[in-house]
Design an enzyme around this catalytic site. Structure first.
Site, PDB file in Angstrom:
ATOM      1  N   CYS A   1      32.724  49.832  37.869  1.00 58.05           N
ATOM      2  CA  CYS A   1      33.914  48.988  38.054  1.00 58.05           C
ATOM      3  C   CYS A   1      34.563  49.225  39.419  1.00 58.05           C
ATOM      4  CB  CYS A   1      34.931  49.263  36.958  1.00 58.05           C
ATOM      5  SG  CYS A   1      36.453  48.300  37.162  1.00 58.05           S
TER       6      CYS A   1
ATOM      7  N   ARG B 297      45.038  31.565  48.520  1.00 55.59           N
ATOM      8  CA  ARG B 297      44.864  31.947  47.120  1.00 55.59           C
ATOM      9  C   ARG B 297      45.191  33.426  46.915  1.00 55.59           C
ATOM     10  NH1 ARG B 297      40.494  31.452  50.144  1.00 55.59           N
ATOM     11  NH2 ARG B 297      38.526  32.489  49.694  1.00 55.59           N
TER      12      ARG B 297
ATOM     13  N   CYS C 173      32.707  48.787  32.511  1.00 58.25           N
ATOM     14  CA  CYS C 173      31.489  48.784  33.314  1.00 58.25           C
ATOM     15  C   CYS C 173      31.533  50.049  34.184  1.00 58.25           C
ATOM     16  CB  CYS C 173      31.455  47.555  34.220  1.00 58.25           C
ATOM     17  SG  CYS C 173      31.743  46.001  33.354  1.00 58.25           S
TER      18      CYS C 173
ATOM     19  N   CYS D 115      40.154  46.485  29.410  1.00 57.52           N
ATOM     20  CA  CYS D 115      39.007  45.609  29.184  1.00 57.52           C
ATOM     21  C   CYS D 115      38.468  45.876  27.783  1.00 57.52           C
ATOM     22  CB  CYS D 115      37.901  45.884  30.200  1.00 57.52           C
ATOM     23  SG  CYS D 115      38.324  45.408  31.882  1.00 57.52           S
TER      24      CYS D 115
ATOM     25  N   ASP E  12      31.566  42.248  49.589  1.00 53.36           N
ATOM     26  CA  ASP E  12      33.015  42.334  49.770  1.00 53.36           C
ATOM     27  C   ASP E  12      33.217  43.450  50.803  1.00 53.36           C
ATOM     28  OD1 ASP E  12      35.716  41.791  49.373  1.00 53.36           O
ATOM     29  OD2 ASP E  12      35.454  41.593  47.210  1.00 53.36           O
TER      30      ASP E  12
HETATM   31  C1  LIG Z   1      37.382  37.342  45.172  1.00 52.16           C
HETATM   32  C2  LIG Z   1      38.795  37.219  45.524  1.00 52.16           C
HETATM   33  C3  LIG Z   1      39.436  35.962  45.541  1.00 52.16           C
HETATM   34  C4  LIG Z   1      38.704  34.687  45.212  1.00 52.16           C
HETATM   35  O1  LIG Z   1      37.716  34.415  46.158  1.00 52.16           O
HETATM   36  P1  LIG Z   1      36.813  33.100  46.071  1.00 52.16           P
HETATM   37  O2  LIG Z   1      35.755  33.298  47.102  1.00 52.16           O
HETATM   38  O3  LIG Z   1      37.730  31.938  46.347  1.00 52.16           O
HETATM   39  O4  LIG Z   1      36.287  33.044  44.669  1.00 52.16           O
HETATM   40  C5  LIG Z   1      40.751  35.925  45.888  1.00 52.16           C
HETATM   41  N1  LIG Z   1      41.440  37.031  46.225  1.00 52.16           N
HETATM   42  C6  LIG Z   1      40.845  38.248  46.238  1.00 52.16           C
HETATM   43  C7  LIG Z   1      41.645  39.440  46.639  1.00 52.16           C
HETATM   44  C8  LIG Z   1      39.518  38.378  45.881  1.00 52.16           C
HETATM   45  O5  LIG Z   1      38.935  39.588  45.872  1.00 52.16           O
END
Ligand SMILES: *Cc1c(COP(=O)(O)O)cnc(C)c1O
Length: 406
Positions: free
Chosen positions: A153, A137, A150, A146, A351
């Site tokens: 951000c 993805r 925020c 926006c 993250d």
């Molecule tokens: C958050 C994010 C996604 C999507 O992550 P999911 O856990 O599938 O919701 C995809 N790419 C990046 C760079 C992201 O930060």
């Protein structure tokens, strides 16, 4: 624009607002504006509060906030829609809505560990505006604007146009990249806020993505239902529903953001068949206590929004005053699981700083584990045992026979 002086208000707009009630903040300072204008997202955007003069005419700012306005503007612009401004706590500089959108002097401090690109997105960007971190993805950043900003951000390096980051997404190049990368089955459109694009532009973009055969799923990340619910028009919903399967993640942090207007916007989206998730950021003195978080999550379920993630606040520069601790986050997660509807319990993630992606962090329920057993506790602290399935206790699968070849 008719503005009412804050000193002439006879009643604070938030009086009587309990955390589980859905109310409308009303027109507040803008009570002389027509309903047609007030409910028009273009009017709301044109009348956003963006500078010190406009805001200090309506709100008595503290010295820390006033200095924040003067000194943090080159990092992240200020913008607040009139609708959302009516949720800002006029008499409480520490108010949970106020802390999210009014700049403070602390934003100019850079604490240890803090970064301008805390999730290392720029290092995973094969095309400007596209982030490809995970195998299947991608994140597609389509705008740097926006409806409101925020203060914490994570993309403040590129949103609002205030810093000197040169944000020019190359949409055609990004579409070509996705077309060439057959492993990309999920495209997450974010920014900035993608729902600030016109219906026509969104229709075009979603149509282009839908034309790529291996793209199974398109998602949008947006805080428009919270900052500018007027934008969720029937026409927008009709446009979006042409491109299913389309999912949408909203960003809500506090139960008071869940107004009647936001609820109606979410219902229009849900009725268009769009599954809604919510992402919250754990923020100090905003939502980092179990009662506030639980009220928020339960209120989201009443709006047919499924809580998806709680984020530990990224290490973005100037956010130390808004960051809560991981141990507080874990305490909140523990106060949820078992104590309320499972659907209300999101995944708490960090993250990873520098760019390792989202990593789940959870309270420990497994007390002990070896080859023979798992000992775990429940939400009440009661301890249980489950036998580990031993290889020789499991039914033996039939031995595969060699395939005869002719
Ligand atoms: C958050 C994010 C996604 C999507 O992550 P999911 O856990 O599938 O919701 C995809 N790419 C990046 C760079 C992201 O930060």
């Amino acid at each position: 624009m008719q503005l009412e002086e804050s000193s002439s208000r006879d009643e604070p707009p938030l009086a009587g607002l309990s955390s589980k009630q859905f109310i409308s903040p009303g027109k507040g300072h803008w009570r002389d504006v027509s309903d047609a204008d007030w409910n028009d997202h273009r009017w709301q955007l044109q009348h956003r509060l963006t500078n010190l003069n406009q805001i200090s005419a309506l709100l008595r700012l503290t010295p820390e906030e006033e200095a924040g306005f003067k000194l943090s503007g080159h990092k992240l612009a200020t913008a607040i829609t009139p609708y959302f401004f009516n949720l800002v706590e006029a008499d409480d500089p520490g108010g949970p809505i106020r802390r999210q959108v009014i700049p403070r002097i602390e934003e100019t401090h850079t604490a240890r560990w803090e970064m301008t690109d805390p999730c290392g997105e720029d290092n995973h960007s094969p095309v400007p505006g596209l982030v490809h971190r995970y195998p299947d993805r991608v994140l597609l950043l389509v705008t740097d604007r926006c409806a409101a900003y925020c203060r914490y951000c994570t993309r403040s390096r590129l949103v609002s146009g205030a810093s000197d980051y040169d944000f020019h997404p190359k949409i055609e190049q990004a579409l070509a990249y996705i077309r060439e990368h057959h492993e990309v089955r999920d495209v997450l459109i974010s920014g900035g806020d993608p729902l600030l694009l016109s219906d026509e532009k969104l229709d075009w973009l979603l149509g282009r993505l839908r034309n790529i055969r291996h793209v199974e799923l398109v998602r949008i990340g947006s805080r428009i239902p919270i900052f500018l619910p007027q934008r969720i028009t029937p026409e927008l919903c009709a446009t979006l529903r042409k491109h299913h399967p389309l999912w949408l993640s909203i960003h809500t942090n506090h139960p008071r953001e869940c107004t009647l207007e936001m609820k109606a916007a979410c219902e229009r989206l849900s009725d268009a068949g769009i599954p809604l998730g919510n992402q919250s950021v754990l923020l100090r003195d905003v939502n980092d206590d179990p009662a506030t978080m639980k009220a928020l999550l339960q209120k989201l379920l009443m709006m047919r929004v499924r809580p998806y993630y709680i984020y530990q606040c990224d290490l973005i520069t100037g956010s130390a005053h808004l960051r809560s601790s991981v141990s507080r986050g874990l305490e909140i997660m523990e106060s949820l699981r078992g104590h309320t509807t499972g659907y209300a319990v999101p995944q708490y993630v960090i993250d990873a700083p520098g760019g390792g992606g989202k990593v789940p962090v959870s309270p420990e329920y497994v007390v002990y584990r070896d080859e023979e057993r798992v000992i775990f506790r429940n939400y009440e602290g009661k301890v249980f045992e489950y036998p580990e399935t031993l290889p020789d206790a499991a039914p033996q699968p039939a031995k595969p026979r060699p395939i005869e070849t002719a």
